[in-house]
Design an enzyme around this catalytic site. Structure first.
Site, PDB file in Angstrom:
ATOM      1  N   THR A  17       0.857  -1.189   0.000  1.00 56.38           N
ATOM      2  CA  THR A  17       0.000   0.000   0.000  1.00 56.38           C
ATOM      3  C   THR A  17       0.883   1.226   0.000  1.00 56.38           C
ATOM      4  O   THR A  17       1.859   1.294   0.741  1.00 56.38           O
ATOM      5  CB  THR A  17      -0.852   0.025   1.290  1.00 56.38           C
ATOM      6  OG1 THR A  17      -1.808  -1.005   1.206  1.00 56.38           O
ATOM      7  CG2 THR A  17      -1.560   1.359   1.484  1.00 56.38           C
ATOM      8  N   ARG A  74     -14.137  -7.561   0.387  1.00 61.65           N
ATOM      9  CA  ARG A  74     -13.313  -7.195   1.558  1.00 61.65           C
ATOM     10  C   ARG A  74     -12.763  -5.775   1.402  1.00 61.65           C
ATOM     11  O   ARG A  74     -12.283  -5.380   0.350  1.00 61.65           O
ATOM     12  CB  ARG A  74     -12.162  -8.190   1.694  1.00 61.65           C
ATOM     13  CG  ARG A  74     -11.224  -7.922   2.887  1.00 61.65           C
ATOM     14  CD  ARG A  74     -10.023  -7.110   2.501  1.00 61.65           C
ATOM     15  NE  ARG A  74      -9.065  -6.975   3.612  1.00 61.65           N
ATOM     16  CZ  ARG A  74      -8.006  -6.170   3.584  1.00 61.65           C
ATOM     17  NH1 ARG A  74      -7.763  -5.436   2.519  1.00 61.65           N
ATOM     18  NH2 ARG A  74      -7.194  -6.091   4.612  1.00 61.65           N
ATOM     19  N   VAL A  75     -12.853  -5.008   2.473  1.00 65.46           N
ATOM     20  CA  VAL A  75     -12.289  -3.659   2.498  1.00 65.46           C
ATOM     21  C   VAL A  75     -11.325  -3.592   3.681  1.00 65.46           C
ATOM     22  O   VAL A  75     -11.645  -4.058   4.777  1.00 65.46           O
ATOM     23  CB  VAL A  75     -13.403  -2.593   2.639  1.00 65.46           C
ATOM     24  CG1 VAL A  75     -12.813  -1.220   2.919  1.00 65.46           C
ATOM     25  CG2 VAL A  75     -14.256  -2.555   1.377  1.00 65.46           C
ATOM     26  N   ASP A 111      -8.085  -1.270   5.859  1.00 65.07           N
ATOM     27  CA  ASP A 111      -7.998  -0.043   6.658  1.00 65.07           C
ATOM     28  C   ASP A 111      -7.806   1.216   5.804  1.00 65.07           C
ATOM     29  O   ASP A 111      -8.176   2.318   6.214  1.00 65.07           O
ATOM     30  CB  ASP A 111      -6.817  -0.150   7.641  1.00 65.07           C
ATOM     31  CG  ASP A 111      -5.496  -0.423   6.925  1.00 65.07           C
ATOM     32  OD1 ASP A 111      -5.503  -1.142   5.894  1.00 65.07           O
ATOM     33  OD2 ASP A 111      -4.447   0.072   7.387  1.00 65.07           O
ATOM     34  N   GLY A 166      -4.767  -4.813   7.287  1.00 59.77           N
ATOM     35  CA  GLY A 166      -5.750  -3.783   7.597  1.00 59.77           C
ATOM     36  C   GLY A 166      -6.701  -4.122   8.722  1.00 59.77           C
ATOM     37  O   GLY A 166      -7.078  -3.249   9.515  1.00 59.77           O
TER      38      GLY A 166
END
Ligand code: ASP
Length: 347
Positions: free
Chosen positions: A208, A236-237, A239, A262
């Site tokens: 990231t 899925r998501v 942080d 996350g």
């Protein structure tokens, strides 16, 4: 990094009088550390360059952090932008967030087929009364703002990684959330993260891009953009698009961004927690360390299997980082140049 005692003494050895010396040091610390931009991982080096092009001309931290991470969104990268690894179903889904010096913030999650999620996040911040748009709605909004729908296909490298992953992994989407509580389902979830997280050479595979900057006017901003965990469950998501978890900016105190698993950053409201420690007087590194150590305590022996990292920049241009494991680095760009720093870590 602070103007340390040794720098102070070196200046003292020039024989400058006490009062003048103090004034000189204060002035130098302001001039030396502002503007400044820091960004996660070695991808942060090229991202910082683009951010610096904005900051060095007196541009805003907000413009800098958007322009900076757009570079990474355009690169071939396992974990950022449309060329990144897909979810378990073979689709690339992107998360991004941005925050300025006045608590304005915007984010997108589960966004597909749009090249620059960070710019969509900025439009959410600037053009809607909302903070977060997800999925189809985020894509519709992006199109209405003139973004282009890119082809629904994987990059060559992502296609290769996905095929590799499919060989080892049983393709069994968990459709009933309750099943996640069963032992079997939990271990499937662990496998999703473990497989791409730690490479055979022991390096962690998280990329990231998170960036925080302080501009010449003394304003802070931050940005964060990712495809999240490779081969994640569809929907899925992580942080990164969650304000307070993956990114937080309080212009009176500092700006923080995270990378790593996350789920474990969300459960401690990670970036916001780091900012609060800085508000209590901790240095950026100390503040990052306190939150990483909290995650380590919560995870107990499972901390061995995850990586979590924070980078932080305070209002004075002092910066620092901390990671759970070795292998994390970040890039720092000031008027003195752009350099990569190995992060201190816990275990
Ligand atoms: N924090 C990102 C997420 O969990 C992934 C990463 O930084 O590696 O979505």
């Amino acid at each position: 990094m602070r103007i340390n005692r040794r720098n102070f003494i070196n200046l003292g050895s020039l024989g400058i009088a006490g009062f003048t010396l103090q004034g000189f040091v204060n002035k130098q610390s302001v001039q030396g550390l502002k503007p400044i931009v820091i960004a996660t991982w070695d991808a942060g080096l090229s991202a910082n360059k683009a951010a610096w092009a904005v900051l060095s001309k007196g541009g805003s931290a907000l413009d800098a952090v958007e322009k900076g991470v757009m570079v990474t969104e355009d690169e071939i990268n396992c974990c950022v932008g449309l060329a990144a690894n897909p979810d378990r179903d073979g689709h690339v889904t992107l998360d991004a967030s941005i925050m300025d010096h006045e608590f304005n913030c915007g984010s997108v999650a589960f966004l597909e087929r749009i090249k620059h999620p960070i710019s969509v996040a900025r439009r959410v911040m600037e053009k809607t009364p909302h903070v977060m748009l997800v999925g189809e709605g985020a894509q519709q909004f992006a199109l209405s703002e003139g973004f282009t729908l890119e082809p629904d296909e994987l990059s060559e490298s992502a296609d290769k990684s996905y095929k590799e992953w499919l060989k080892k992994s049983t393709y069994q989407p968990i459709i009933n959330v309750e099943r996640q509580k069963s032992k079997k389902a939990t271990s499937q979830l662990d496998d999703i993260y473990k497989a791409p997280a730690k490479l055979s050479n022991g390096e962690w595979n998280h990329d990231t891009i998170g960036m925080v900057a302080l501009d010449a006017k003394g304003n802070l901003s931050g940005s964060c953009t990712t495809s999240g965990a490779g081969f994640k469950l569809r929907g899925r998501v992580g942080d990164s698009p969650i304000i307070g978890a993956g990114l937080y900016v309080d212009n009176e105190v500092g700006a923080v961004v995270s990378t790593g698993q996350g789920e474990d950053v969300i459960r401690v409201a990670g970036s916001s927690a780091v900012v609060e420690h800085m508000r209590q007087g901790k240095s950026p590194q100390e503040a990052c360390k306190l939150v990483v150590e909290k995650i380590r305590r919560i995870k107990k022996e499972k901390a061995a299997d995850i990586q979590v990292c924070f980078i932080a920049l305070n209002k004075n241009g002092e910066y620092g980082s901390y990671a759970l494991h070795t292998g994390f680095n970040y890039a720092v760009h000031t008027a003195e140049g752009n350099k990569l720093i190995e992060s201190p870590f816990s275990v």
